[in-house]
Design an enzyme around this catalytic site. Structure first.
Site, PDB file in Angstrom:
ATOM      1  N   GLU A 114       0.696  -1.315   0.074  1.00  0.00           N
ATOM      2  CA  GLU A 114      -0.048   0.032   0.018  1.00  0.00           C
ATOM      3  C   GLU A 114       0.898   1.347  -0.031  1.00  0.00           C
ATOM      4  OE1 GLU A 114      -2.358   0.768   3.621  1.00  0.00           O
ATOM      5  OE2 GLU A 114      -3.660   1.835   2.555  1.00  0.00           O
ATOM      6  N   LYS A 188      -9.617   2.160  -2.401  1.00  0.00           N
ATOM      7  CA  LYS A 188      -9.979   1.582  -0.927  1.00  0.00           C
ATOM      8  C   LYS A 188     -11.302   2.161  -0.782  1.00  0.00           C
ATOM      9  CE  LYS A 188      -7.430   1.860   3.424  1.00  0.00           C
ATOM     10  NZ  LYS A 188      -6.221   2.428   3.793  1.00  0.00           N
ATOM     11  N   CYS A 229      -5.323  -2.910   2.567  1.00  0.00           N
ATOM     12  CA  CYS A 229      -5.396  -2.508   4.089  1.00  0.00           C
ATOM     13  C   CYS A 229      -6.691  -2.526   4.948  1.00  0.00           C
ATOM     14  CB  CYS A 229      -4.636  -1.181   4.402  1.00  0.00           C
ATOM     15  SG  CYS A 229      -3.545  -1.383   6.020  1.00  0.00           S
TER      16      CYS A 229
HETATM   17  N1  LIG Z   1      -3.436   1.840   5.971  1.00  0.00           N
HETATM   18  C1  LIG Z   1      -4.312   1.343   6.529  1.00  0.00           C
HETATM   19  O1  LIG Z   1      -5.549   1.037   6.221  1.00  0.00           O
HETATM   20  C2  LIG Z   1      -3.987   0.839   8.016  1.00  0.00           C
HETATM   21  C3  LIG Z   1      -5.151  -0.228   8.678  1.00  0.00           C
HETATM   22  C4  LIG Z   1      -4.897  -0.370   9.984  1.00  0.00           C
HETATM   23  O2  LIG Z   1      -3.659  -0.255  10.705  1.00  0.00           O
HETATM   24  C5  LIG Z   1      -5.922  -0.820  10.981  1.00  0.00           C
HETATM   25  O3  LIG Z   1      -5.731  -1.101  12.159  1.00  0.00           O
HETATM   26  O4  LIG Z   1      -7.093  -1.322  10.441  1.00  0.00           O
END
Ligand SMILES: NC(=O)CCC(=O)C(=O)O
Length: 358
Positions: A114, A188, A229
């Site tokens: 990412e 996303k 993510c």
């Molecule tokens: N970059 C992200 O989306 C981090 C996601 C993350 O750390 C979480 O706990 O959910």
């Protein structure tokens, strides 16, 4: 016979007591069946609901698609866990080199992290953003990925980069086929807005807009569902991809060090085990001097929820085999898809319901 169950022996090979259940790629043994397992006739049998009220096909709406026959039964995937610097050109050159190395080691699919072309911060997203629909030099990261996929004849899931579209910014993952053409683009859909007092506060929604679509692509290495993510925290998305016939889910991700230690591996293994498919993730390498410290630990998980390979937190390229025959094997051993209770719960895939397409 409402709700009746017949017990049929599974066609899967029986395991014997003391035999390793899962062997990890590094040669370590994950778990062993205890020596006191029940007699074979009671082990690894398949409970199939016959004429029952379970209505498993209705647990996802529309009904799940059958698992498509993948174009390859086995292939190598590379997870390129890259260090990210404030210099965009350097990040692009580093990513290009890693992709080339991965292809040289036999990878047919390369997954990047990412936000690999920019430090992870709301201040930086607008500065490093690219207009991937623009022409010329507007999108050097995007162009590099397309060129690398074409010249190396591999599929690339290009991690994510900040994307500019009109006056909006997105966190976007582009997927390129072996001819370098864009096969799909995932923006996303669940933005990372989090506030853990004393630990971490981050609000992607201060700069980014959430995407509007789930993204699943047919590639030369199978049907792949994409998330970025924080998207991994939403089991609904993974279930929806599984119902659309995904073999593999790929999540470029940069979990932070607070939630990473607790949840990164757990989330991946849960998504894989819930849906009996492969899950691959790719994180930036950890830089403790950065404004946002990524957890690292890019991982490949198999359809039993088993970790096949995992990086540490430093820069690394993992190349591992994905064997799709394991999906059918696991699904025949534990037929979750026939055990779902469509009579009790339903997940609606809103877009597929409306369009009837993938
Ligand atoms: N970059 C992200 O989306 C981090 C996601 C993350 O750390 C979480 O706990 O959910």
């Amino acid at each position: 016979m409402r709700g009746a169950l017949t017990i049929r022996p599974s066609s899967a090979p029986l395991l014997t007591a003391g035999q390793p259940l899962l062997r990890l790629s590094r040669g370590t043994i994950n778990r062993r069946i205890p020596a006191t397992t029940p007699p074979p006739c009671l082990r690894l049998t398949t409970a199939v609901a016959v004429g029952s009220a379970f209505q498993p096909d209705e647990a996802t709406v529309p009904a799940p698609l059958p698992l498509p026959v993948p174009p390859v039964s086995k292939f190598k995937i590379a997870l390129c866990q890259l260090s990210v610097t404030p210099e965009k050109e350097r990040n692009i050159a580093r990513a290009r080199k890693a992709i080339e190395e991965a292809a040289g080691r036999g990878a047919q699919l390369v997954l990047l992290p990412e936000i690999w072309n920019s430090p992870f911060s709301n201040d930086n997203f607008p500065v490093y953003a690219e207009d991937i629909e623009g022409v010329g030099d507007a999108a050097p990261s995007f162009s590099m990925l397309s060129e690398a996929a074409r010249s190396l004849q591999i599929t690339i899931i290009g991690g994510s980069i900040p994307e500019r579209s009109g006056d909006r910014l997105y966190n976007t993952c582009c997927v390129f086929g072996t001819d370098g053409k864009l096969l799909g683009k995932h923006r996303k859909i669940h933005l990372f807005d989090i506030d853990i007092p004393g630990e971490i506060t981050f609000k992607e929604s201060n700069t980014l807009t959430a995407g509007e679509h789930a993204t699943i692509v047919d590639t030369d290495v199978g049907r792949i569902g994409i998330g970025i993510c924080h998207d991994i925290r939403f089991p609904e998305l993974a279930i929806l991809y599984a119902a659309r016939g995904a073999h593999l889910l790929c999540y470029p991700g940069a979990f932070n060090i607070t939630t990473g230690s607790l949840l990164w591996e757990l989330m991946q293994r849960a998504r894989a085990a819930d849906n009996q498919l492969f899950v691959a993730t790719c994180s930036p390498a950890r830089d403790t001097g950065a404004c946002y410290v990524a957890w690292g630990h890019s991982t490949l998980v198999g359809p039993f929820g088993e970790v096949i390979a995992m990086a540490g937190h430093e820069e690394a390229i993992i190349v591992e085999e994905v064997d799709y025959s394991l999906i059918e094997l696991r699904r025949s051993s534990i037929p979750l898809n026939q055990q779902r209770r469509g009579d009790l719960y339903r997940l609606v895939d809103v877009h597929r319901l409306n369009s009837r397409g993938l």
